[in-house]
Structure formats: structure tokens, C-alpha cells
Design an enzyme around this catalytic site. Structure first.
Site, PDB file in Angstrom:
ATOM      1  N   ALA A  12       0.905  -1.150   0.026  1.00  0.00           N
ATOM      2  CA  ALA A  12       0.052  -0.033   0.185  1.00  0.00           C
ATOM      3  C   ALA A  12       0.844   1.145  -0.193  1.00  0.00           C
ATOM      4  O   ALA A  12       0.390   2.319  -0.449  1.00  0.00           O
ATOM      5  CB  ALA A  12      -0.920  -0.088   1.149  1.00  0.00           C
ATOM      6  N   ASN A 105       9.682 -12.784  -5.998  1.00  0.00           N
ATOM      7  CA  ASN A 105       8.211 -12.272  -5.490  1.00  0.00           C
ATOM      8  C   ASN A 105       7.529 -13.473  -5.042  1.00  0.00           C
ATOM      9  O   ASN A 105       6.270 -13.409  -4.141  1.00  0.00           O
ATOM     10  CB  ASN A 105       7.621 -11.526  -6.571  1.00  0.00           C
ATOM     11  CG  ASN A 105       7.919 -10.260  -6.603  1.00  0.00           C
ATOM     12  OD1 ASN A 105       8.661  -9.738  -5.853  1.00  0.00           O
ATOM     13  ND2 ASN A 105       7.359  -9.721  -7.796  1.00  0.00           N
ATOM     14  N   ASP A 159      -4.481  -5.316 -19.655  1.00  0.00           N
ATOM     15  CA  ASP A 159      -4.198  -5.883 -20.849  1.00  0.00           C
ATOM     16  C   ASP A 159      -5.505  -5.464 -21.816  1.00  0.00           C
ATOM     17  O   ASP A 159      -5.371  -5.253 -23.037  1.00  0.00           O
ATOM     18  CB  ASP A 159      -3.781  -7.363 -20.887  1.00  0.00           C
ATOM     19  CG  ASP A 159      -2.800  -7.421 -20.142  1.00  0.00           C
ATOM     20  OD1 ASP A 159      -1.348  -7.092 -20.301  1.00  0.00           O
ATOM     21  OD2 ASP A 159      -2.950  -7.988 -18.899  1.00  0.00           O
ATOM     22  N   ARG A 162      -5.798  -2.007 -22.659  1.00  0.00           N
ATOM     23  CA  ARG A 162      -5.001  -1.643 -23.517  1.00  0.00           C
ATOM     24  C   ARG A 162      -5.390  -1.981 -24.835  1.00  0.00           C
ATOM     25  O   ARG A 162      -5.213  -1.631 -25.960  1.00  0.00           O
ATOM     26  CB  ARG A 162      -3.657  -2.369 -23.032  1.00  0.00           C
ATOM     27  CG  ARG A 162      -2.766  -1.617 -22.086  1.00  0.00           C
ATOM     28  CD  ARG A 162      -1.547  -2.431 -21.618  1.00  0.00           C
ATOM     29  NE  ARG A 162      -0.945  -1.507 -20.652  1.00  0.00           N
ATOM     30  CZ  ARG A 162      -0.057  -2.314 -19.728  1.00  0.00           C
ATOM     31  NH1 ARG A 162       0.217  -3.560 -20.121  1.00  0.00           N
ATOM     32  NH2 ARG A 162       0.646  -1.565 -18.952  1.00  0.00           N
ATOM     33  N   HIS A 187      -0.580 -12.829 -18.316  1.00  0.00           N
ATOM     34  CA  HIS A 187      -0.198 -11.301 -18.190  1.00  0.00           C
ATOM     35  C   HIS A 187       1.237 -11.315 -18.620  1.00  0.00           C
ATOM     36  O   HIS A 187       2.228 -10.996 -17.571  1.00  0.00           O
ATOM     37  CB  HIS A 187      -0.410 -10.640 -16.948  1.00  0.00           C
ATOM     38  CG  HIS A 187      -0.127  -9.281 -16.710  1.00  0.00           C
ATOM     39  ND1 HIS A 187      -0.568  -8.174 -17.560  1.00  0.00           N
ATOM     40  CD2 HIS A 187       0.622  -8.649 -15.993  1.00  0.00           C
ATOM     41  CE1 HIS A 187       0.075  -7.199 -17.233  1.00  0.00           C
ATOM     42  NE2 HIS A 187       0.944  -7.509 -16.402  1.00  0.00           N
TER      43      HIS A 187
HETATM   44  N1  LIG Z   1      -0.812  -7.266 -13.110  1.00  0.00           N
HETATM   45  C1  LIG Z   1      -0.519  -5.992 -13.803  1.00  0.00           C
HETATM   46  O1  LIG Z   1      -1.148  -5.784 -14.955  1.00  0.00           O
HETATM   47  C2  LIG Z   1       0.494  -5.041 -13.150  1.00  0.00           C
HETATM   48  C3  LIG Z   1       0.555  -3.806 -13.628  1.00  0.00           C
HETATM   49  C4  LIG Z   1       1.431  -3.004 -13.048  1.00  0.00           C
HETATM   50  C5  LIG Z   1       2.410  -3.360 -11.923  1.00  0.00           C
HETATM   51  N2  LIG Z   1       2.487  -4.665 -11.718  1.00  0.00           N
HETATM   52  C6  LIG Z   1       2.840  -5.013 -10.453  1.00  0.00           C
HETATM   53  O2  LIG Z   1       2.522  -4.595  -9.321  1.00  0.00           O
HETATM   54  C7  LIG Z   1       3.692  -4.849  -8.245  1.00  0.00           C
HETATM   55  C8  LIG Z   1       3.833  -3.475  -7.624  1.00  0.00           C
HETATM   56  O3  LIG Z   1       4.178  -2.750  -8.410  1.00  0.00           O
HETATM   57  P1  LIG Z   1       4.580  -0.907  -8.017  1.00  0.00           P
HETATM   58  O4  LIG Z   1       4.767  -0.179  -9.025  1.00  0.00           O
HETATM   59  O5  LIG Z   1       3.448  -0.449  -6.795  1.00  0.00           O
HETATM   60  O6  LIG Z   1       5.901  -1.382  -6.942  1.00  0.00           O
HETATM   61  P2  LIG Z   1       6.631  -0.402  -5.743  1.00  0.00           P
HETATM   62  O7  LIG Z   1       7.782  -1.196  -5.680  1.00  0.00           O
HETATM   63  O8  LIG Z   1       6.146   1.067  -5.872  1.00  0.00           O
HETATM   64  O9  LIG Z   1       5.607  -0.839  -4.520  1.00  0.00           O
HETATM   65  C9  LIG Z   1       5.583  -2.325  -4.030  1.00  0.00           C
HETATM   66  C10 LIG Z   1       5.519  -2.107  -2.594  1.00  0.00           C
HETATM   67  O10 LIG Z   1       5.160  -3.567  -2.204  1.00  0.00           O
HETATM   68  C11 LIG Z   1       5.745  -3.467  -0.928  1.00  0.00           C
HETATM   69  N3  LIG Z   1       5.972  -5.095  -0.323  1.00  0.00           N
HETATM   70  C12 LIG Z   1       7.053  -5.620  -0.807  1.00  0.00           C
HETATM   71  N4  LIG Z   1       7.061  -6.799  -0.343  1.00  0.00           N
HETATM   72  C13 LIG Z   1       5.884  -6.881   0.446  1.00  0.00           C
HETATM   73  C14 LIG Z   1       5.258  -7.643   1.179  1.00  0.00           C
HETATM   74  N5  LIG Z   1       5.914  -9.053   1.422  1.00  0.00           N
HETATM   75  N6  LIG Z   1       4.326  -7.567   2.132  1.00  0.00           N
HETATM   76  C15 LIG Z   1       3.736  -6.483   1.799  1.00  0.00           C
HETATM   77  N7  LIG Z   1       4.103  -5.318   0.720  1.00  0.00           N
HETATM   78  C16 LIG Z   1       5.092  -5.451   0.207  1.00  0.00           C
HETATM   79  C17 LIG Z   1       6.753  -2.650  -1.012  1.00  0.00           C
HETATM   80  O11 LIG Z   1       7.362  -2.137   0.301  1.00  0.00           O
HETATM   81  C18 LIG Z   1       6.215  -1.490  -1.997  1.00  0.00           C
HETATM   82  O12 LIG Z   1       5.732  -0.425  -1.035  1.00  0.00           O
HETATM   83  C19 LIG Z   1       4.785  -4.975  -9.189  1.00  0.00           C
HETATM   84  O13 LIG Z   1       5.245  -6.408  -9.142  1.00  0.00           O
HETATM   85  C20 LIG Z   1       4.579  -4.788 -10.655  1.00  0.00           C
HETATM   86  O14 LIG Z   1       5.213  -5.533 -11.519  1.00  0.00           O
HETATM   87  C21 LIG Z   1       1.503  -5.433 -12.230  1.00  0.00           C
HETATM   88  O1  LIG Z   2       5.277  -4.473 -17.420  1.00  0.00           O
HETATM   89  C1  LIG Z   2       5.264  -4.481 -16.225  1.00  0.00           C
HETATM   90  O2  LIG Z   2       6.293  -4.906 -15.642  1.00  0.00           O
HETATM   91  C2  LIG Z   2       4.169  -3.808 -15.310  1.00  0.00           C
HETATM   92  C3  LIG Z   2       2.778  -4.088 -15.562  1.00  0.00           C
HETATM   93  O3  LIG Z   2       2.702  -5.714 -15.472  1.00  0.00           O
HETATM   94  C4  LIG Z   2       2.432  -3.525 -16.906  1.00  0.00           C
HETATM   95  O4  LIG Z   2       1.854  -4.336 -17.601  1.00  0.00           O
HETATM   96  O5  LIG Z   2       2.512  -2.540 -17.037  1.00  0.00           O
END
Ligand SMILES: NC(=O)c1ccc[n+]([C@@H]2O[C@H](COP(=O)([O-])OP(=O)(O)OC[C@H]3O[C@@H](n4cnc5c(N)ncnc54)[C@H](O)[C@@H]3O)[C@@H](O)[C@H]2O)c1
Ligand SMILES: O=C(O)C[C@H](O)C(=O)O
Length: 326
Positions: A12, A105, A159, A162, A187
Site C-alpha cells: 500500500a 516475489n 491488458d 490496452r 499477463h
Molecule cells: N498485473 C498487472 O497488470 C500489473 C501492472 C503494473 C504493475 N504490476 C506489478 O505490481 C507490483 C507493484 O508495483 P508498484 O509499481 O506498486 O511497485 P512499488 O515498488 O512502487 O511498490 C511495491 C510495494 O510493495 C511493498 N512490499 C514488498 N514486499 C511486500 C510484502 N511481503 N508484503 C507487503 N508489501 C510488500 C513494498 O514495500 C512497496 O511499498 C509489481 O510486481 C509490478 O510488476 C502488475
Molecule cells: O510490465 C510490467 O512489468 C508492469 C505491468 O505488468 C504492466 O503490464 O504494465
């Protein structure tokens, strides 16, 4: 007024969290008559930053925000939770594929699956956003054996959005004219945005675009959009990811519109020949807080090959984390 529901958001204090929490608290996700209690989970070093986010949430004076809990303890974070958005995980950097994050992760999601199993509502709806999202959702689900596997989903809505936006731009129509879009599979770069199901203001999309553009421009552009954003922004997508998370949960909780459908990573029941138990993106309709896979979509040879390739990748990801799958 309805009773408040408990919404857990992990990670968060991160980028997506910052774009997500304020919209959940405003009612954008669950409706403007549904109060929420936010249960915010992050790791210990992020707790100061998280407290700052809580201060900002307080300062918005959202009428629907009935409480905020900040914690680094998953057992507290998931206590009696009705919805969980699992965002907390490392994002990828330039040159990485999302599955390169698996090692960093995956362990997070086995711990959180157990905490969900032990603490959350048995009807909890879980959306996994942290990458690689589908396989992390599988790990979470398998570590929560007392909860229906259908309650664990992975985010494909970014996706899906997009895919709609690129098609609207190509055909010169509004995004709201695009219906019945489907993105199948993982994804990842193997995802398959399938224009054979999509309609543009009622006309089949494939009647409006050239096959060459579809194969060699559209599919790679949608599938590589995350990487393009990382290259341009120097950080992975956050606001559009948060928006997609809101869209995903809203559709699931409040229903999809009319005859339209959305793409969701859900527990495969073997539909379309996809291995049972994988978290695979299918076209889904939602009603009464539940989803169902749309049946009867015609699968061409072109589609079949792409659907199998993305399934194969998910099978390999699953096998790579078998030690985390009870
Ligand atoms: N599925 C999708 O379409 C999609 C899209 C964008 C990003 N993402 C993914 O979402 C994730 C988060 O992205 P972001 O840009 O917010 O990253 P970020 O690094 O800004 O934030 C991640 C947060 O998670 C926290 N965290 C790490 N380990 C944790 C744990 N064990 N428990 C609770 N919190 C924890 C970190 O301290 C940080 O605050 C990444 O894995 C990113 O690749 C997925
Ligand atoms: O591409 C990434 O790693 C972040 C996220 O999953 C996205 O699709 O934008």
C-alpha cells in the site's frame, strides 16, 4: 447505509498503492453507497511512508471511509477481509520479463495465501496484481485450501483496456464503441489479444483491420505495452494499473454490462481445453458477485496456437514454483 466491508491492499505504500487507495475510498471500486475499511499491509521499513498515506486519506475526509488500519503483519492485514488486492511485490526493470520476478516475489504469496486462509472472510474476493500475476495468484490460491479457488483472480484488465484503446485508435472510434474484447492467457509477452471476438460499434473488428497489422503490430504492441511504459517512464505503470484493478473488482462485485464481457485471470475449469487449475485469462461475465467463463467462442487455428503457447508458459511457471504449491 450499508455495513462497511474490509478491503486489504498489500504494497500500500508503493506506486500503485498511491494511485489506488484514494479511488477505493471514494467509492469508485465498490459503489458510492458502500463504506469501506482499508487494511493496508506493507513491510516494516515502509511503515513510516504508509502512515503518511494514511494521513492523506484522513485529510480527504471521504464520507465512505470507515477506518484505516496500517500494519506489517499479514495476520492483521487480512483479518476478516472481504476483498484483497495483492499489489505488494517487486516491479521489473528494463530488459526483464515479468517471470524473472518469480524468484523474488513468489514467497510473498505463499505467506499471504496462508494468512488469507487463516484470517479472512471465507467469501473473500482476491485480485493479484504483483507480477508475475497469474502464477502469484496460483500460489496464493494453493496456500488457502479452505477458500473456494474461484475466489482467486489475476489482473488482466490492464491488458484488456490496452487492447480496447489500441483498437479504438486504429479504427477512429471511441473506446466505448469496443465490445467483447478478449485477452487470453498470461499477463506476459505471450498473452493473446484476440480480435476475432471484438466488435467496433457492432462491426466485427477483423472486418475493419488488415491481418498484417493485427499480427505484426497490434498483438505485439498490446503484449509489450508494459515494457514500453517502463522504457518511457523509467518505472512500471502505476496509475493505469491501479485503474485496471478498480475496473476488475468493480466488474466482479457489481457485474458486467449487458452482453459485454471482460478479461479476467481465473481458475481454469478446463474450458477451451486449458489445463484445469491454472490461473488463465478468459472472457468472463460477472453477475451477483460471481464470474463465469463465456462459453461458445469460436476458436480458429490462429487463436488455438496462441492460446496454447500462453498456456504452456503458465505451465512452466507453475512447475518452477512447485515447492510453493501444497
Ligand atoms: N498485473 C498487472 O497488470 C500489473 C501492472 C503494473 C504493475 N504490476 C506489478 O505490481 C507490483 C507493484 O508495483 P508498484 O509499481 O506498486 O511497485 P512499488 O515498488 O512502487 O511498490 C511495491 C510495494 O510493495 C511493498 N512490499 C514488498 N514486499 C511486500 C510484502 N511481503 N508484503 C507487503 N508489501 C510488500 C513494498 O514495500 C512497496 O511499498 C509489481 O510486481 C509490478 O510488476 C502488475
Ligand atoms: O510490465 C510490467 O512489468 C508492469 C505491468 O505488468 C504492466 O503490464 O504494465
Amino acid at each position: 447505509m450499508k455495513q462497511p466491508v474490509r478491503v486489504t491492499v498489500t504494497g500500500a505504500a508503493g506506486q500503485i498503492g498511491y494511485a489506488l487507495l484514494f479511488r477505493i475510498a471514494s467509492g469508485a471500486m465498490l459503489g458510492d453507497d458502500q463504506p469501506v475499511i482499508l487494511q493496508l499491509l506493507d513491510i516494516t521499513p515502509a511503515l513510516d511512508a504508509l502512515e503518511g498515506v494514511k494521513m492523506e486519506l484522513d485529510d480527504c475526509a471521504f464520507p465512505l471511509l470507515a477506518g484505516v488500519v496500517c500494519t506489517d503483519d499479514p495476520n492483521v492485514g487480512f483479518k476478516d477481509s472481504d476483498y484483497a488486492l495483492l499489489v505488494g511485490a517487486r516491479p521489473r526493470g528494463p530488459g526483464m520479463e515479468r517471470k524473472d520476478l518469480l524468484e523474488a516475489n513468489a514467497a510473498i504469496f505463499s505467506v499471504q495465501g496462508k494468512a488469507i486462509n487463516d484470517n479472512a472472510s471465507k467469501n473473500i474476493k482476491v485480485l493479484v496484481v504483483g507480477n508475475p500475476a497469474n502464477t502469484n495468484a496460483l500460489i496464493t490460491q494453493r496456500n488457502a485450501p479452505d477458500i473456494d479457488p474461484r475466489n482467486f483472480t489475476a489482473m488482466m484488465r490492464l491488458d484488456h483496456n490496452r487492447a480496447k484503446s489500441q483498437l479504438a485508435a486504429k479504427t477512429g472510434k471511441a473506446v466505448s464503441d469496443i465490445k467483447n474484447m478478449t485477452v487470453w492467457g498470461n499477463h506476459s509477452a505471450t498473452q493473446y489479444p484476440d480480435l476475432s471476438t471484438a466488435k467496433v460499434a457492432g462491426t466485427p473488428a477483423l472486418e475493419l483491420v488488415e491481418q498484417d497489422w493485427y499480427e505484426n503490430d497490434y498483438i505485439p504492441t498490446v503484449a509489450q505495452r508494459g515494457a514500453a511504459i517502463i522504457k518511457a517512464r523509467g518505472a512500471s505503470s502505476a496509475a493505469s494499473a491501479a485503474n485496471a484493478a478498480i475496473d476488475h473488482v468493480r466488474s466482479w462485485a457489481l457485474g458486467t454490462e449487458g452482453d459485454d464481457w471482460v478479461s479476467m485471470g481465473v481458475y481454469s475449469d478446463g474450458s477451451y481445453g486449458i489445463a484445469e487449475g491454472l490461473i488463465y485469462s478468459f472472457p468472463c461475465r460477472c453477475k451477483n458477485g460471481d464470474w463465469e467463463i463465456v462459453q461458445g467462442v469460436e476458436i480458429s487455428e490462429f487463436s488455438q496456437a496462441r492460446m496454447k503457447a500462453t498456456e504452456q508458459e503458465l505451465t512452466e511457471e507453475r512447475d518452477a514454483v512447485s515447492h510453493l504449491l501444497p
